[in-house]
Design a protein around this motif. Structure first.
Motif, PDB file in Angstrom:
ATOM      1  N   SER A   8       2.210  84.358 119.443  1.00 21.73           N
ATOM      2  CA  SER A   8       3.340  84.498 118.710  1.00 21.73           C
ATOM      3  C   SER A   8       3.110  85.339 117.443  1.00 21.73           C
ATOM      4  CB  SER A   8       3.842  83.115 118.416  1.00 21.73           C
ATOM      5  OG  SER A   8       3.184  82.402 117.613  1.00 21.73           O
ATOM      6  N   ALA A   9       2.058  85.409 116.848  1.00 20.45           N
ATOM      7  CA  ALA A   9       1.951  86.066 115.585  1.00 20.45           C
ATOM      8  C   ALA A   9       2.075  87.567 115.604  1.00 20.45           C
ATOM      9  CB  ALA A   9       0.686  85.906 115.032  1.00 20.45           C
ATOM     10  N   VAL A  10       1.964  88.258 116.954  1.00 19.63           N
ATOM     11  CA  VAL A  10       2.043  89.655 117.141  1.00 19.63           C
ATOM     12  C   VAL A  10       3.144  90.074 118.046  1.00 19.63           C
ATOM     13  CG1 VAL A  10      -0.521  89.749 116.776  1.00 19.63           C
ATOM     14  CG2 VAL A  10       0.449  89.377 119.189  1.00 19.63           C
ATOM     15  N   GLU A  11       3.450  91.512 118.120  1.00 20.71           N
ATOM     16  CA  GLU A  11       4.430  91.862 118.953  1.00 20.71           C
ATOM     17  C   GLU A  11       3.953  93.334 119.351  1.00 20.71           C
ATOM     18  OE1 GLU A  11       8.031  91.626 116.740  1.00 20.71           O
ATOM     19  OE2 GLU A  11       7.477  92.984 115.286  1.00 20.71           O
ATOM     20  N   GLN A  12       4.766  93.753 120.384  1.00 20.65           N
ATOM     21  CA  GLN A  12       4.329  95.153 120.869  1.00 20.65           C
ATOM     22  C   GLN A  12       5.689  95.828 121.166  1.00 20.65           C
ATOM     23  OE1 GLN A  12       2.624  95.563 124.744  1.00 20.65           O
ATOM     24  NE2 GLN A  12       1.308  97.161 123.874  1.00 20.65           N
ATOM     25  N   ASP A  13       5.756  97.003 120.698  1.00 15.62           N
ATOM     26  CA  ASP A  13       7.128  97.821 120.840  1.00 15.62           C
ATOM     27  C   ASP A  13       6.655  99.304 121.225  1.00 15.62           C
ATOM     28  OD1 ASP A  13       9.394  99.214 120.895  1.00 15.62           O
ATOM     29  OD2 ASP A  13      10.422  98.257 119.131  1.00 15.62           O
ATOM     30  N   PRO A  14       6.782  99.837 122.413  1.00 22.08           N
ATOM     31  CA  PRO A  14       6.396 101.041 122.706  1.00 22.08           C
ATOM     32  C   PRO A  14       6.960 102.196 121.725  1.00 22.08           C
ATOM     33  CG  PRO A  14       7.134  99.989 124.650  1.00 22.08           C
ATOM     34  CD  PRO A  14       7.656  99.023 123.469  1.00 22.08           C
ATOM     35  N   SER A  15       7.941 101.910 121.094  1.00 20.15           N
ATOM     36  CA  SER A  15       8.482 102.739 120.023  1.00 20.15           C
ATOM     37  C   SER A  15       7.943 103.002 118.759  1.00 20.15           C
ATOM     38  CB  SER A  15      10.255 102.721 119.926  1.00 20.15           C
ATOM     39  OG  SER A  15      10.500 101.797 119.556  1.00 20.15           O
ATOM     40  N   ARG A  16       7.163 101.910 118.528  1.00 19.19           N
ATOM     41  CA  ARG A  16       6.339 101.840 117.104  1.00 19.19           C
ATOM     42  C   ARG A  16       4.880 101.689 117.294  1.00 19.19           C
ATOM     43  NH1 ARG A  16       8.869  96.236 115.371  1.00 19.19           N
ATOM     44  NH2 ARG A  16       6.871  95.986 114.805  1.00 19.19           N
ATOM     45  N   VAL A  17       4.615 102.373 116.357  1.00 17.83           N
ATOM     46  CA  VAL A  17       2.632 102.482 116.150  1.00 17.83           C
ATOM     47  C   VAL A  17       2.270 102.688 117.435  1.00 17.83           C
ATOM     48  CG1 VAL A  17       0.715 101.316 115.157  1.00 17.83           C
ATOM     49  CG2 VAL A  17       3.160 100.711 114.597  1.00 17.83           C
ATOM     50  N   SER A  18       2.905 103.690 118.157  1.00 19.19           N
ATOM     51  CA  SER A  18       2.278 104.128 119.555  1.00 19.19           C
ATOM     52  C   SER A  18       2.150 103.330 120.630  1.00 19.19           C
ATOM     53  CB  SER A  18       0.974 105.048 119.494  1.00 19.19           C
ATOM     54  OG  SER A  18       1.239 105.750 118.483  1.00 19.19           O
ATOM     55  N   GLY A  19       3.034 101.976 120.402  1.00 17.26           N
ATOM     56  CA  GLY A  19       2.748 100.622 121.342  1.00 17.26           C
ATOM     57  C   GLY A  19       1.636  99.741 121.287  1.00 17.26           C
ATOM     58  N   ALA A  20       0.882 100.163 120.067  1.00 13.98           N
ATOM     59  CA  ALA A  20      -0.087  99.230 119.677  1.00 13.98           C
ATOM     60  C   ALA A  20       0.324  97.648 119.287  1.00 13.98           C
ATOM     61  CB  ALA A  20      -0.792  99.714 118.147  1.00 13.98           C
ATOM     62  N   TRP A  21      -0.641  96.602 119.499  1.00 14.09           N
ATOM     63  CA  TRP A  21      -0.035  95.368 119.036  1.00 14.09           C
ATOM     64  C   TRP A  21       0.086  95.448 117.502  1.00 14.09           C
ATOM     65  CZ3 TRP A  21       2.103  91.575 122.211  1.00 14.09           C
ATOM     66  CH2 TRP A  21       1.925  91.829 123.504  1.00 14.09           C
ATOM     67  N   VAL A  22       1.037  94.736 117.098  1.00  5.27           N
ATOM     68  CA  VAL A  22       1.066  94.662 115.536  1.00  5.27           C
ATOM     69  C   VAL A  22       1.463  93.132 115.114  1.00  5.27           C
ATOM     70  CG1 VAL A  22       1.760  97.194 115.302  1.00  5.27           C
ATOM     71  CG2 VAL A  22       3.607  95.443 115.511  1.00  5.27           C
ATOM     72  N   PHE A  23       1.090  93.153 113.846  1.00  3.88           N
ATOM     73  CA  PHE A  23       1.755  91.713 113.334  1.00  3.88           C
ATOM     74  C   PHE A  23       3.226  91.826 113.417  1.00  3.88           C
ATOM     75  CE2 PHE A  23      -2.905  91.841 111.794  1.00  3.88           C
ATOM     76  CZ  PHE A  23      -3.179  90.554 111.998  1.00  3.88           C
ATOM     77  N   ARG A  24       3.600  90.470 113.795  1.00  3.48           N
ATOM     78  CA  ARG A  24       5.262  90.240 113.972  1.00  3.48           C
ATOM     79  C   ARG A  24       5.940  90.831 112.737  1.00  3.48           C
ATOM     80  NH1 ARG A  24       7.750  88.816 118.036  1.00  3.48           N
ATOM     81  NH2 ARG A  24       6.280  87.883 119.051  1.00  3.48           N
ATOM     82  N   GLY A  25       6.700  91.474 112.782  1.00  4.19           N
ATOM     83  CA  GLY A  25       7.709  91.972 111.661  1.00  4.19           C
ATOM     84  C   GLY A  25       6.851  93.080 110.716  1.00  4.19           C
ATOM     85  N   THR A  26       5.950  93.561 111.238  1.00  5.93           N
ATOM     86  CA  THR A  26       5.276  94.645 110.360  1.00  5.93           C
ATOM     87  C   THR A  26       4.604  95.816 111.283  1.00  5.93           C
ATOM     88  OG1 THR A  26       2.881  93.896 110.935  1.00  5.93           O
ATOM     89  CG2 THR A  26       4.040  92.696 109.014  1.00  5.93           C
ATOM     90  N   ARG A  27       4.186  96.881 110.872  1.00  4.33           N
ATOM     91  CA  ARG A  27       3.855  98.004 111.480  1.00  4.33           C
ATOM     92  C   ARG A  27       2.266  97.935 111.292  1.00  4.33           C
ATOM     93  NH1 ARG A  27       6.959 101.967 112.882  1.00  4.33           N
ATOM     94  NH2 ARG A  27       5.464 103.587 112.597  1.00  4.33           N
TER      95      ARG A  27
END
Length: 73
Positions: A8-27
């Motif tokens: 739950s501490a991370v998220e992934q969005d294909p349109s942000r940071v090339s789809g890398a897993w990032v800390f939720r709410g950050t880049r």
């Protein structure tokens, strides 16, 4: 390879940071934590250098990684 989808501490969005897993709410990529730790940084250093990342998020990521690694063995 760790499956971050259940952390739950991370998220992934294909349109942000090339789809890398990032800390939720950050880049901030999760990989940055491990790279910094490998280079000798402390967890406190990392949280200070990346203000959007909380200590709780870092702990959750490290615990998830440890559980995932233990499951592979």
């Amino acid at each position: 390879m760790i499956d971050w989808s259940s952390c739950s501490a991370v998220e992934q969005d294909p349109s942000r940071v090339s789809g890398a897993w990032v800390f939720r709410g950050t880049r901030v990529p999760v990989a940055a934590l491990f790279e910094n730790l490998e280079d000798g940084a402390s967890i406190q250093d990392f949280v200070q250098w990346f203000p959007g990342v909380s200590l709780d998020q870092v702990r959750a990521v490290l615990e998830h990684a440890a559980r995932s690694s233990a499951a592979v063995v």
